[in-house]
Design a protein around this motif. Sequence first.
Motif: not given
Length: 85
Positions: A56-76
Amino acid sequence: MLFRSAETVTLVLRAPHAVNVQLVASSNQFAPVPARRDQDGVWVVRGLANADFQYFYLVDGLVALPDCRIKVSDDFGAMNCRHLP
């Protein structure tokens, strides 16, 4: 956006108004990697191994999820993009 060769991956994020963009990926234990901005406001990270990883990305300190083909849940309970070679 993602570009890949047989050995490496380049990730690209369009964020023209961002001041700071970092890639956070499982391939390096989620340590933030600075992206480089080009003159069109596109942020690029090159040279990642073409292997299975989540990111994922941090954009100016905020989490940003780009448009991507596969998304998965993380441990949090959040979502990550997943790259499969």
